[in-house]
Structure formats: structure tokens, C-alpha cells
Design a protein around this motif. Structure first.
Motif, PDB file in Angstrom:
ATOM      1  N   ASP A  72      -0.797   3.751 -23.429  1.00 13.66           N
ATOM      2  CA  ASP A  72      -1.077   5.109 -23.875  1.00 13.66           C
ATOM      3  C   ASP A  72      -0.152   4.922 -25.324  1.00 13.66           C
ATOM      4  O   ASP A  72       1.135   5.375 -24.952  1.00 13.66           O
ATOM      5  N   LEU A  73      -0.619   4.673 -26.485  1.00 14.26           N
ATOM      6  CA  LEU A  73       0.319   4.721 -27.650  1.00 14.26           C
ATOM      7  C   LEU A  73       1.202   5.998 -27.899  1.00 14.26           C
ATOM      8  O   LEU A  73       2.088   5.881 -28.586  1.00 14.26           O
ATOM      9  N   GLN A  74       0.330   7.019 -27.802  1.00 17.47           N
ATOM     10  CA  GLN A  74       1.048   8.287 -28.118  1.00 17.47           C
ATOM     11  C   GLN A  74       2.026   8.737 -27.102  1.00 17.47           C
ATOM     12  O   GLN A  74       3.239   8.821 -27.593  1.00 17.47           O
ATOM     13  N   THR A  75       2.038   8.579 -25.771  1.00 17.53           N
ATOM     14  CA  THR A  75       2.735   9.103 -25.014  1.00 17.53           C
ATOM     15  C   THR A  75       3.968   8.077 -24.741  1.00 17.53           C
ATOM     16  O   THR A  75       5.082   8.211 -24.485  1.00 17.53           O
ATOM     17  N   GLU A  76       3.464   6.691 -24.634  1.00 18.11           N
ATOM     18  CA  GLU A  76       4.726   5.692 -24.109  1.00 18.11           C
ATOM     19  C   GLU A  76       5.113   5.141 -25.145  1.00 18.11           C
ATOM     20  O   GLU A  76       6.272   4.525 -25.045  1.00 18.11           O
ATOM     21  N   VAL A  77       4.716   5.252 -26.582  1.00 21.33           N
ATOM     22  CA  VAL A  77       5.412   4.458 -27.426  1.00 21.33           C
ATOM     23  C   VAL A  77       6.040   5.522 -28.646  1.00 21.33           C
ATOM     24  O   VAL A  77       7.014   5.910 -29.075  1.00 21.33           O
ATOM     25  N   ILE A  78       4.899   6.265 -29.141  1.00 20.41           N
ATOM     26  CA  ILE A  78       5.095   7.296 -30.356  1.00 20.41           C
ATOM     27  C   ILE A  78       6.019   8.299 -30.086  1.00 20.41           C
ATOM     28  O   ILE A  78       7.250   8.657 -30.674  1.00 20.41           O
ATOM     29  N   ASP A  79       5.749   9.074 -28.743  1.00 18.03           N
ATOM     30  CA  ASP A  79       6.627  10.144 -28.228  1.00 18.03           C
ATOM     31  C   ASP A  79       7.702   9.710 -27.539  1.00 18.03           C
ATOM     32  O   ASP A  79       8.704  10.628 -27.318  1.00 18.03           O
ATOM     33  N   SER A 108      10.928   8.418 -18.449  1.00 19.29           N
ATOM     34  CA  SER A 108       9.699   8.426 -17.522  1.00 19.29           C
ATOM     35  C   SER A 108       8.652   7.515 -18.275  1.00 19.29           C
ATOM     36  O   SER A 108       7.970   6.528 -17.813  1.00 19.29           O
ATOM     37  N   ALA A 109       8.326   7.886 -19.533  1.00 18.10           N
ATOM     38  CA  ALA A 109       7.275   7.305 -20.128  1.00 18.10           C
ATOM     39  C   ALA A 109       7.583   5.896 -20.533  1.00 18.10           C
ATOM     40  O   ALA A 109       6.694   4.660 -20.567  1.00 18.10           O
ATOM     41  N   SER A 110       8.729   5.606 -21.148  1.00 20.47           N
ATOM     42  CA  SER A 110       9.268   4.098 -21.544  1.00 20.47           C
ATOM     43  C   SER A 110       9.209   3.205 -20.281  1.00 20.47           C
ATOM     44  O   SER A 110       9.259   2.238 -20.473  1.00 20.47           O
ATOM     45  N   ALA A 111       9.611   3.878 -18.990  1.00 20.08           N
ATOM     46  CA  ALA A 111       9.709   3.147 -18.020  1.00 20.08           C
ATOM     47  C   ALA A 111       8.405   2.431 -17.576  1.00 20.08           C
ATOM     48  O   ALA A 111       7.948   1.490 -17.362  1.00 20.08           O
ATOM     49  N   GLY A 112       7.269   3.308 -17.840  1.00 19.84           N
ATOM     50  CA  GLY A 112       5.964   2.971 -17.644  1.00 19.84           C
ATOM     51  C   GLY A 112       5.565   2.102 -18.384  1.00 19.84           C
ATOM     52  O   GLY A 112       4.700   1.087 -18.009  1.00 19.84           O
ATOM     53  N   LEU A 113       5.811   2.130 -19.703  1.00 21.80           N
ATOM     54  CA  LEU A 113       5.735   1.165 -20.751  1.00 21.80           C
ATOM     55  C   LEU A 113       6.222  -0.009 -20.389  1.00 21.80           C
ATOM     56  O   LEU A 113       5.446  -1.244 -20.512  1.00 21.80           O
ATOM     57  N   ILE A 114       7.470  -0.291 -19.794  1.00 23.58           N
ATOM     58  CA  ILE A 114       7.952  -1.487 -19.341  1.00 23.58           C
ATOM     59  C   ILE A 114       7.340  -2.440 -18.570  1.00 23.58           C
ATOM     60  O   ILE A 114       7.110  -3.294 -18.329  1.00 23.58           O
ATOM     61  N   ASN A 115       6.845  -1.395 -17.416  1.00 24.60           N
ATOM     62  CA  ASN A 115       6.052  -2.015 -16.318  1.00 24.60           C
ATOM     63  C   ASN A 115       4.590  -2.335 -16.663  1.00 24.60           C
ATOM     64  O   ASN A 115       4.231  -3.696 -16.217  1.00 24.60           O
ATOM     65  N   LYS A 116       4.149  -1.844 -17.567  1.00 22.51           N
ATOM     66  CA  LYS A 116       2.797  -2.429 -18.274  1.00 22.51           C
ATOM     67  C   LYS A 116       2.994  -3.822 -18.910  1.00 22.51           C
ATOM     68  O   LYS A 116       2.164  -4.529 -19.029  1.00 22.51           O
ATOM     69  N   LEU A 117       4.149  -3.592 -19.690  1.00 25.23           N
ATOM     70  CA  LEU A 117       4.410  -4.821 -20.495  1.00 25.23           C
ATOM     71  C   LEU A 117       4.610  -6.044 -19.562  1.00 25.23           C
ATOM     72  O   LEU A 117       4.389  -7.257 -19.721  1.00 25.23           O
TER      73      LEU A 117
END
Length: 261
Positions: A72-79, A108-117
């Protein structure tokens, strides 16, 4: 004495804020580069693509990234992603290390991004080329590491989040230093001199020359005749730093170099 060169140009809508993370990078860093608000930079990039007439808009890019890789580019990266700082340290090949530190505005959002990466790299990479391993810790760190099974890249590349700080680093020692909060670049006298010279603009990039030449010589450059010719000139320098800001609706950049003490 220090030498400062200033350049100016029309400002327009360009943002030139300095990264608050640069002075907080590990104290042993001989290279530090700051980036202000990664999320906002990504947002500006999306807007630029939409205005370029390339036939694709920001919303299409968001939807494609969500459907293809689940991000989710908005939630997990931009915000979620804030200021960042890149650092390198070490004066021999064996102790060379470094990484990218990113401040998280939404852990919380960046942790989700790390899991997806982690999942994405695992899916796209053959175990013969790289091994992706989780990095669970008792302290609650979130992350993973990528190991080169051939040994050509001797240290793992680690991605670790602790509280509101993310580190993408080469080597566990560099990651630990970035997360531990020990001596920082702000304690380096040369960096302090650079901050004074750049002034209100803030330092965007800093390099200390002596460790760089130690690394070059350790890597074998000492036997290169051209290196030997240039070295006396560089030995007269202690550091090089740059900063930029807006002044009277113009972008002003300062380039500072300090002589060797």
C-alpha cells in the motif's frame, strides 16, 4: 581556514529541508548523506509522473503496486517513512560497513512493509543466489537479512526496525551501531565545523577524507602512481560538506571544505 562557496538559482516550489537524521548517524561514519522526508519525496514523484503526460497517473501506480506486490504505497510508504540518512564507515575491506537509516512515522505500517519486502525478495530470489532469513529478537525488533551463500559478499545485508527507526545495513555491527544510539556524527569536530560553516541551511552531505584514503590504500590504491600524485593535495583537506536552503525565493547551496588541521 575553511572555504565556503555559495551558489543560487530560482527557487520555485523545490523543497530543500535538511534531514534531522544526519547528525544522529554513527560517529565513526566518514560519509553521511541526509534525505528529508522520504514519504513526501515519493508523493512528489508520483505527482510529477501524473503531470508528465506519460499516460499514467498516481492512482494507477498505487493500484498496480497494491495488486502486484501487495504494498500500500500511501499507507506503508508515503505516510510511514520520514527523514533518512545514508552512512559508510570502516578503513579496511574487512571492517567496511554502512547503511541507510529511515525514521518511521508509523511503526506498524513500516513493519508491515518490511514483512512484505521479505516475502517479495524470497519469492524473486533463488536460494543459490541469496538466502533470506528472518531476524526475530527478544527485544521485539522486526526484520530480516539477505546472505550471499557464495561468500563474495562477506557480510549479510540486514533490514531491521526497532521502535520508530529502520536500518538497512551492510553488516550486523553497522546496524547495531545505528540502532544503539551511541556516539553520533554530531560529536565529530569536523562535522561541527561544517555545521557552523553551512549555517541555517543545514548539512545535507559530509565526507571526511582521512578514512577514505586509509580505505583506498588498504584496497591497494597506494601502489597506483596517479593516486600518489593526487594524495598530497587531498591530504591538505579534512572534510567536504554541502548544504542547501531557500532564501528570498531562491535556492542557495553552500559547498564547504576544511583544511587538514
Amino acid at each position: 581556514s575553511d572555504v565556503t562557496l555559495e551558489f543560487s538559482a530560482g527557487g520555485g516550489d523545490v523543497e530543500t529541508a535538511a534531514s534531522a537524521l544526519l547528525p544522529e548517524l554513527p560517529g565513526g561514519s566518514w560519509l553521511g548523506v541526509g534525505f528529508a522526508d522520504i514519504g513526501a519525496a515519493v508523493q512528489r514523484g508520483l505527482e510529477s509522473v501524473g503531470e508528465s503526460g506519460a499516460g499514467i497517473d498516481a492512482e494507477t501506480i498505487r493500484q498496480q503496486l497494491q495488486s502486484r506486490v501487495g504494498i500500500d504505497l500511501q499507507t506503508e510508504v508515503i505516510d510511514a517513512l520520514g527523514d533518512a540518512g545514508l552512512y559508510v564507515q570502516g578503513t579496511t575491506i574487512d571492517d567496511l560497513a554502512g547503511g541507510l537509516v529511515i525514521q518511521s512515522k508509523d511503526p506498524s505500517a513500516s513493519a508491515g512493509l518490511i514483512n512484505k519486502l521479505q516475502g517479495l525478495i524470497s519469492q524473486q530470489t533463488s536460494p543459490r543466489d541469496a538466502r533470506v532469513q528472518p531476524l526475530a529478537s527478544a527485544g521485539g525488533d522486526q526484520g530480516f537479512q539477505v546472505v550471499d551463500p557464495s561468500g563474495e559478499v562477506p557480510q549479510p545485508i540486514q533490514v531491521v526496525q526497532r521502535d520508530d527507526k529502520i536500518v538497512v545495513g551492510y553488516g550486523p555491527q553497522a546496524v547495531d551501531q545505528a540502532l544503539a544510539g551511541g556516539e553520533t556524527l554530531s560529536a565529530n569536530p569536523a562535522f561541527g565545523t561544517a555545521e557552523e560553516a553551512v549555517g541555517d541551511f543545514g548539512v545535507d552531505a559530509f565526507i571526511s577524507f582521512a578514512p577514505v584514503f586509509q580505505l583506498a590504500e588498504a584496497a591497494g590504491a597506494g601502489s597506483d602512481p596517479s593516486f600518489q600524485v593526487a594524495k598530497p593535495d587531498f591530504d591538505r583537506l579534512s572534510f567536504l560538506a554541502s548544504g542547501s536552503g531557500t532564501e528570498d525565493d531562491r535556492i542557495v547551496a553552500a559547498l564547504v571544505h576544511g583544511p587538514h588541521p
